[in-house]
Design an enzyme around this catalytic site. Structure first.
Site, PDB file in Angstrom:
ATOM      1  N   TYR A  50     -36.535 -26.066 -12.288  1.00 14.78           N
ATOM      2  CA  TYR A  50     -35.814 -24.893 -10.918  1.00 14.78           C
ATOM      3  C   TYR A  50     -36.196 -23.296 -11.615  1.00 14.78           C
ATOM      4  O   TYR A  50     -35.604 -22.832 -12.849  1.00 14.78           O
ATOM      5  CB  TYR A  50     -34.101 -24.803 -10.672  1.00 14.78           C
ATOM      6  CG  TYR A  50     -33.687 -25.595 -10.076  1.00 14.78           C
ATOM      7  CD1 TYR A  50     -34.070 -25.939  -8.642  1.00 14.78           C
ATOM      8  CD2 TYR A  50     -33.727 -27.438  -9.978  1.00 14.78           C
ATOM      9  CE1 TYR A  50     -34.109 -26.735  -7.882  1.00 14.78           C
ATOM     10  CE2 TYR A  50     -33.623 -28.401  -9.488  1.00 14.78           C
ATOM     11  CZ  TYR A  50     -33.740 -28.703  -7.743  1.00 14.78           C
ATOM     12  OH  TYR A  50     -32.624 -29.339  -7.572  1.00 14.78           O
ATOM     13  N   GLU A  51     -36.632 -22.549 -10.873  1.00 12.13           N
ATOM     14  CA  GLU A  51     -36.488 -21.117 -10.836  1.00 12.13           C
ATOM     15  C   GLU A  51     -36.113 -20.793 -13.151  1.00 12.13           C
ATOM     16  O   GLU A  51     -36.763 -19.257 -13.058  1.00 12.13           O
ATOM     17  CB  GLU A  51     -37.452 -20.315 -10.201  1.00 12.13           C
ATOM     18  CG  GLU A  51     -38.444 -19.135 -10.563  1.00 12.13           C
ATOM     19  CD  GLU A  51     -38.452 -18.351  -8.813  1.00 12.13           C
ATOM     20  OE1 GLU A  51     -39.079 -17.494  -9.291  1.00 12.13           O
ATOM     21  OE2 GLU A  51     -38.256 -19.682  -8.207  1.00 12.13           O
ATOM     22  N   SER A  52     -34.675 -20.887 -12.341  1.00  6.90           N
ATOM     23  CA  SER A  52     -33.482 -19.574 -12.791  1.00  6.90           C
ATOM     24  C   SER A  52     -34.118 -20.267 -14.290  1.00  6.90           C
ATOM     25  O   SER A  52     -32.920 -19.840 -15.222  1.00  6.90           O
ATOM     26  CB  SER A  52     -32.581 -19.803 -12.113  1.00  6.90           C
ATOM     27  OG  SER A  52     -32.300 -21.815 -11.972  1.00  6.90           O
ATOM     28  N   GLY A  53     -34.575 -21.270 -15.184  1.00  6.90           N
ATOM     29  CA  GLY A  53     -34.445 -21.422 -16.414  1.00  6.90           C
ATOM     30  C   GLY A  53     -34.077 -23.053 -16.839  1.00  6.90           C
ATOM     31  O   GLY A  53     -33.673 -22.926 -17.642  1.00  6.90           O
TER      32      GLY A  53
END
Length: 261
Positions: A50-53
């Site tokens: 996911y883009e949040s890491g």
């Protein structure tokens, strides 16, 4: 056939496109449901990013956003957001980018920025996020979107994310390293790009859905693939697992949140 909704059918059809061990960059919403269903059924070793890491996350409930604590709590590791893009995505380590959008055109280009003109929009949308980079660098892209003539349009109000650009090899000439949108999962069936022109064409229908229904939901003259297949209906086990996932999610998000004083 087990009774199900079109949304359930498209989620299950999308999940079947993923494979065990696949590294998948996941969007929120329907893509997240499809990817986690794949993890809970036939692809237990899928690596969700996911883009949040969060890397290798295994959420018990579907996240509300990329910042949902459920993703970090269940991840193999959490890395800074720039590393997700530079060390994983741009380095070619992502097999599939799984995206949604507000609009898509016949060449798989996406709009998630505005409806109407950019300067005086009718609706301003959340915007690009990481979608342009995901669509540029992932080895292939899947798009999930319910089909109406307002969402499947002849011309985008704004091109946020590149698919095949103008088609007929334009993406390849642009230098984009990723393979582009290989499948668009709708609530009537699947669209796939023509091998030469890259225009999206009808590749498969849900059983009981006719070609005319599909064409009525698309804002350009929808062409047919050489062979239009039938998507196998959801199995009872797939539906049971998907519905349990949504039930857990509703229960978790209905709980009151304690705010420290």
């Amino acid at each position: 056939m087990t009774i199900c909704t079109r949304e359930e059918w498209m989620t299950i059809a999308a999940s079947r496109l993923l494979w065990d061990g696949c590294v998948c960059f996941v969007g929120i919403g329907l893509p997240s449901a499809a990817c986690n269903l794949a993890r809970l059924t036939h692809a237990p070793e899928i690596v969700l990013v996911y883009e949040s890491g969060t890397l290798g996350t295994r959420p018990d409930v579907l996240p509300l956003s990329i910042g949902d604590g459920e993703l970090a709590r269940t991840a193999t590791c959490v890395v800074p957001l720039p590393e997700i893009f530079s060390y994983y995505l741009q380095a070619g380590r992502v097999d599939v980018g799984f995206l949604g959008a507000a609009q898509i055109d016949r060449y798989g280009n996406l709009n998630s920025t505005v409806i109407g003109s950019y300067d005086t929009p009718h609706t301003r949308l959340p915007g690009a996020g990481g979608a342009p980079e995901i669509a540029t660098h992932a080895r292939e892209t899947f798009v999930m979107l319910k089909a109406t003539p307002r969402s499947f349009v002849a011309e985008l109000d704004f091109r946020t994310t590149a698919g095949y650009l103008q088609g007929s090899g334009a993406r390849g000439r642009s230098g984009a390293p990723g393979g582009g949108p290989r499948s668009v999962i709708t609530d009537f069936g699947l669209l796939k790009p023509h091998p030469d022109t890259q225009e999206l064409q009808l590749a498969a229908l849900f059983s009981g859905v006719g070609v005319e229904e599909a064409r009525a939901a698309v804002g350009w003259p929808l062409a047919l693939a050489a062979h239009v297949g039938i998507v196998d209906p959801p199995e009872a086990r797939e539906l049971e697992i998907l519905r349990a996932l949504h039930a857990r999610t509703r229960q978790a998000h209905a709980r009151p949140v304690a705010i420290p004083l």
